[in-house]
Design an enzyme around this catalytic site. Structure first.
Site, PDB file in Angstrom:
ATOM      1  N   HIS A 139       1.149  -1.451   0.046  1.00  0.00           N
ATOM      2  CA  HIS A 139      -0.022  -0.088  -0.160  1.00  0.00           C
ATOM      3  C   HIS A 139       0.712   1.340  -0.183  1.00  0.00           C
ATOM      4  CE1 HIS A 139      -2.256  -3.293   1.645  1.00  0.00           C
ATOM      5  NE2 HIS A 139      -3.501  -2.699   1.670  1.00  0.00           N
ATOM      6  N   GLY A 149      -3.251  -3.624  11.643  1.00  0.00           N
ATOM      7  CA  GLY A 149      -3.864  -3.813  10.405  1.00  0.00           C
ATOM      8  C   GLY A 149      -5.657  -4.122  10.602  1.00  0.00           C
ATOM      9  N   PRO A 150      -5.738  -5.027  11.328  1.00  0.00           N
ATOM     10  CA  PRO A 150      -7.457  -4.082  11.573  1.00  0.00           C
ATOM     11  C   PRO A 150      -7.819  -2.940  12.134  1.00  0.00           C
ATOM     12  CG  PRO A 150      -6.467  -6.071  13.043  1.00  0.00           C
ATOM     13  CD  PRO A 150      -5.347  -5.314  12.682  1.00  0.00           C
ATOM     14  N   ASP A 164      -8.839   6.896   7.064  1.00  0.00           N
ATOM     15  CA  ASP A 164     -10.944   7.172   7.246  1.00  0.00           C
ATOM     16  C   ASP A 164     -11.150   5.622   7.821  1.00  0.00           C
ATOM     17  OD1 ASP A 164     -11.395   9.233   5.505  1.00  0.00           O
ATOM     18  OD2 ASP A 164     -10.309   8.865   4.091  1.00  0.00           O
ATOM     19  N   GLY A 165     -10.713   4.914   7.620  1.00  0.00           N
ATOM     20  CA  GLY A 165     -11.456   3.434   7.799  1.00  0.00           C
ATOM     21  C   GLY A 165     -11.154   3.100   8.829  1.00  0.00           C
ATOM     22  N   ASN A 213      -7.952  11.989   4.212  1.00  0.00           N
ATOM     23  CA  ASN A 213      -7.451  11.292   2.081  1.00  0.00           C
ATOM     24  C   ASN A 213      -9.542  11.811   1.354  1.00  0.00           C
ATOM     25  OD1 ASN A 213      -7.811   8.517   2.528  1.00  0.00           O
ATOM     26  ND2 ASN A 213      -5.808   8.796   2.553  1.00  0.00           N
ATOM     27  N   HIS A 225      -3.918   2.973  -3.060  1.00  0.00           N
ATOM     28  CA  HIS A 225      -4.519   2.456  -2.311  1.00  0.00           C
ATOM     29  C   HIS A 225      -3.584   0.999  -1.400  1.00  0.00           C
ATOM     30  CE1 HIS A 225      -5.950   0.978   1.628  1.00  0.00           C
ATOM     31  NE2 HIS A 225      -6.307  -0.220   1.054  1.00  0.00           N
ATOM     32  N   GLU A 271     -17.143  -2.491  24.994  1.00  0.00           N
ATOM     33  CA  GLU A 271     -16.013  -4.522  25.621  1.00  0.00           C
ATOM     34  C   GLU A 271     -15.108  -4.018  25.063  1.00  0.00           C
ATOM     35  OE1 GLU A 271     -20.385  -5.520  26.547  1.00  0.00           O
ATOM     36  OE2 GLU A 271     -19.760  -4.019  25.064  1.00  0.00           O
ATOM     37  N   HIS A 322     -28.019 -14.593  26.401  1.00  0.00           N
ATOM     38  CA  HIS A 322     -26.731 -14.257  26.931  1.00  0.00           C
ATOM     39  C   HIS A 322     -25.821 -15.796  27.565  1.00  0.00           C
ATOM     40  CE1 HIS A 322     -28.625 -10.165  26.878  1.00  0.00           C
ATOM     41  NE2 HIS A 322     -27.660  -9.214  28.580  1.00  0.00           N
ATOM     42  N   ARG A 350     -21.886 -17.894  37.272  1.00  0.00           N
ATOM     43  CA  ARG A 350     -23.131 -17.507  37.904  1.00  0.00           C
ATOM     44  C   ARG A 350     -23.660 -17.943  39.262  1.00  0.00           C
ATOM     45  NH1 ARG A 350     -28.877 -14.950  36.235  1.00  0.00           N
ATOM     46  NH2 ARG A 350     -29.486 -13.744  37.787  1.00  0.00           N
TER      47      ARG A 350
END
Length: 665
Positions: free
Chosen positions: A34, A123-124, A161-162, A191, A265, A412, A474, A521
């Site tokens: 990129h 990356g993510p 932007d992402g 951009n 890109h 979370e 749940h 629980r």
């Protein structure tokens, strides 16, 4: 503009173009990558490093260095180019020439631990922004403990932007604004381009208004005007709020026929466009060639960082808090933790309390937090349900970062990524809680914990249909299996208070593996009423009840179902069937044991697995023809005992499964 300023600007122009040239050359050589983001952000990065940011390539782990995060991780060549130019000893030109190739340090996206000067794996999209929030929070918390002489640095993050489209960015921006993390500066690479084309095909958000509403200081500049960039950074550093600088840039800046388009890109520019770009940029040098004067300008940045570090080292040596500071950055004291929890386990075996393992976790945390000086807890708005706050903990609040408990709010995903940032920053041992079913909201950040080998602990309560009336939304019937599928993650489902204490010893003393604690629980009896000095949970699985003679069947269970397995073994004994019971709190740790140990635990007799979840992932314990008592679909809303009966997770069901395996049904 005076002559001195003109010369400095001309030098920075060359420094920026060096980044652009290295980026387009490396991507072209790899025929992959990129180039657009590094070329568009080169001016911003150059001003930041040349005028503000302090790092020292000779000590890449210097605690008071500024943190630089490339959240738009696809622009990794910007990081690699800068680190090469700064003189990191593991980033020579051959690494750039082998961009994205097997065995190189220049992976497609920046990977923590693969090369010096990479603060986090990105990356993510959105993860880098949120991890940087964690780093900025850790800086303020460390500063509150040790003062500005030892902790006084900035966190800078480049986001595209992402990154700002991803939902996690909203959680992070909201949290950072609320906490007032004024040492955090985010540069938005504005951009207007994504892979699909112009950003207006998918978003019309006013990002400046969004950040302002969240309590940030916001500015907008021409991302290719170096003086404007510098002025904006100075203003950001002077404001007590976190800052966002919207940098209007041209993606692929300098490529005359492709700049400003999605074509730059994620693909090489091509040989002809690179020739044209060199002409436009006034860069007549061969591929991967950097003139000495440009190299020297970048090395001066490194020398400045080295000088700053040298002064800091003198302050550390003279500080009365030096020992405590170093201790905070060291690994947890495993011996002290083992001794404290060992004494606690002995008392548990005597007292034999019947408590939910979420409560047992809180009890164990009193010991952990009382032994380790730098644990930091938190919860995603479920403190009273997760039982993550112990008696002496104080909340971290805007303006007071001296506490040790973080209210993450209903965020979370951000909680998990912020904990990664806290861990990467150093100085603290973070843990945070939510319901197990909401681990799916955390998953990308948990995955990065595992990938980066960060020993973050996830306290995941309400672990099965045993939570009852809240119903199938749940009840995490498939979640444990999906977490077990993740490499380098210890998923521990303890059966009682003793195993829970052992699980916390594993989690809190881990050096490179995160831990997911799956906690009940409902109340569970103490099954380990005879004390063992050894941490049996650390073996992953162990024989809880052995037979007097050769086994007829082995019952293997986790968590709340171990009690059922013991009851079933006694029922089978009445029928003359010898059933051993194995508690298997952590399949990952069991898989790491020797083949001989695994065989001794599993035995050669038929086996029945028991877990209030799906069977997937049990291959380490069961053969194809072995039995399994658990779930095959989603749960339902009802009291827990009714659900166990309805779905057939009972003593009778286990007994019947064992009898069927033996041909005696």
């Amino acid at each position: 503009m005076n002559i001195e300023t003109a010369v400095a600007t001309a030098t920075e122009d060359l420094m920026s173009n060096a980044i652009r040239a290295l980026a387009m050359d490396a991507v072209q050589a790899a025929n992959s990558g990129h180039p657009g983001a590094p070329m568009g952000l080169a001016d911003v990065a150059t001003v930041l490093f040349n005028r503000f940011l302090n790092v020292d390539p000779k000590d890449h782990l210097w605690p008071d260095r500024d943190r630089f995060v490339m959240s738009a991780g696809h622009g990794s060549m910007l990081v690699y180019a800068i680190n090469h130019l700064l003189g990191y000893d593991d980033m020579d030109i051959e690494q750039l020439k082998n961009f994205r190739q097997m065995g190189s340090r220049t992976a497609g996206h920046p990977e923590f631990g693969h090369a010096k000067g990479i603060e986090t794996t990105t990356g993510p999209l959105g993860q880098g922004v949120t991890t940087a929030v964690g780093m900025a929070l850790a800086e303020r918390m460390h500063n509150a403990r040790f003062g500005g002489d030892l902790v006084d640095h900035w966190t800078y993050v480049l986001a595209g932007d992402g990154c700002l489209m991803e939902g996690i960015s909203h959680e992070a921006i909201d949290f950072a604004g609320h906490m007032g993390l004024g040492r955090l500066i985010l540069f938005w690479d504005d951009n207007s381009i994504t892979i699909d084309g112009s950003t207006d095909v998918s978003t019309s958000t006013n990002q400046a208004a969004r950040f302002t509403a969240a309590g940030w200081h916001v500015q907008a500049v021409d991302g290719h005007d170096k003086e404007a960039i510098a002025t904006a950074i100075e203003a950001a550093r002077a404001d007590p709020r976190p800052s966002m600088i919207a940098c209007k840039t041209i993606i692929g800046f300098g490529a005359p026929n492709k700049q400003g388009t999605a074509a730059t890109h994620g693909a090489p520019l091509g040989a002809e466009e690179i020739v044209a770009a060199r002409e436009v940029l006034g860069w007549p040098h061969a591929p991967f060639e950097i003139p000495n004067a440009v190299q020297e300008a970048w090395r001066e940045v490194a020398r400045r960082g080295g000088d700053t570090r040298a002064v800091w080292k003198k302050r550390l040596a003279a500080s009365p808090m030096a020992d405590g500071f170093r201790q905070s950055l060291a690994r947890p004291d495993k011996e002290a933790l083992a001794a404290a929890l060992g004494n606690y386990k002995h008392q548990l075996s005597q007292d034999a309390p019947k408590v939910a393992t979420r409560k047992a976790s809180e009890m164990a945390l009193e010991i952990v937090n009382g032994t380790l000086p730098n644990t930091v807890g938190g919860s995603a708005d479920l403190t009273g349900s997760n039982n993550t706050r112990t008696s002496a903990m104080r909340p971290v609040t805007p303006g007071d970062f001296s506490g040790d408990y973080i209210h993450y709010g209903v965020r979370e995903h951000a909680m998990a990524a912020i904990m990664n940032g806290i861990s990467l920053h150093g100085g603290f041992v973070p843990y945070g809680g939510t319901f197990l079913v909401f681990a799916d909201y955390c998953r990308p950040a948990i995955r990065l914990s595992a990938l980066m080998e960060q020993p973050v602990t996830y306290v995941l309560t309400h672990d099965s249909i045993g939570l009852g009336e809240d119903g199938p939304t749940h009840q995490p019937v498939e979640t444990i299996a999906s977490l077990r599928a993740m490499p380098n993650l210890n998923v521990i489902r303890p059966a009682d208070a003793v195993e829970t204490a052992e699980a916390w010893e594993i989690a809190a003393s881990s050096e490179s593996t995160p831990t997911a604690l799956c906690l009940s629980r409902q109340g569970l009896p103490t099954l380990r009423t005879r004390h063992h000095d050894a941490n049996l949970t650390a073996r992953g699985a162990y024989v809880l009840m052995e037979t007097a003679a050769a086994r007829d069947v082995t019952l293997i269970a986790t968590g709340s179902e171990v009690e059922l397995a013991l009851d079933a073994a006694m029922r089978l004994a009445e029928k003359g069937i010898r059933a051993a019971v194995v508690s298997a709190p952590c399949l990952e740790l069991f898989a790491a044991q020797s083949p001989a140990y695994r065989l001794a635990v599993r035995g050669t007799a038929p086996r029945v697995g028991i877990e209030a979840a799906i069977r997937q992932g049990w291959e380490i314990m069961l053969e194809r023809n072995d039995g399994f008592v658990g779930m095959s679909g989603f749960g339902a809303s009802a009291p827990a005992p009714d659900l166990y009966r309805h779905f057939g997770i009972t003593t009778d069901a286990i007994t019947d499964s064992a009898m069927k395996l033996m041909g005696r049904n």
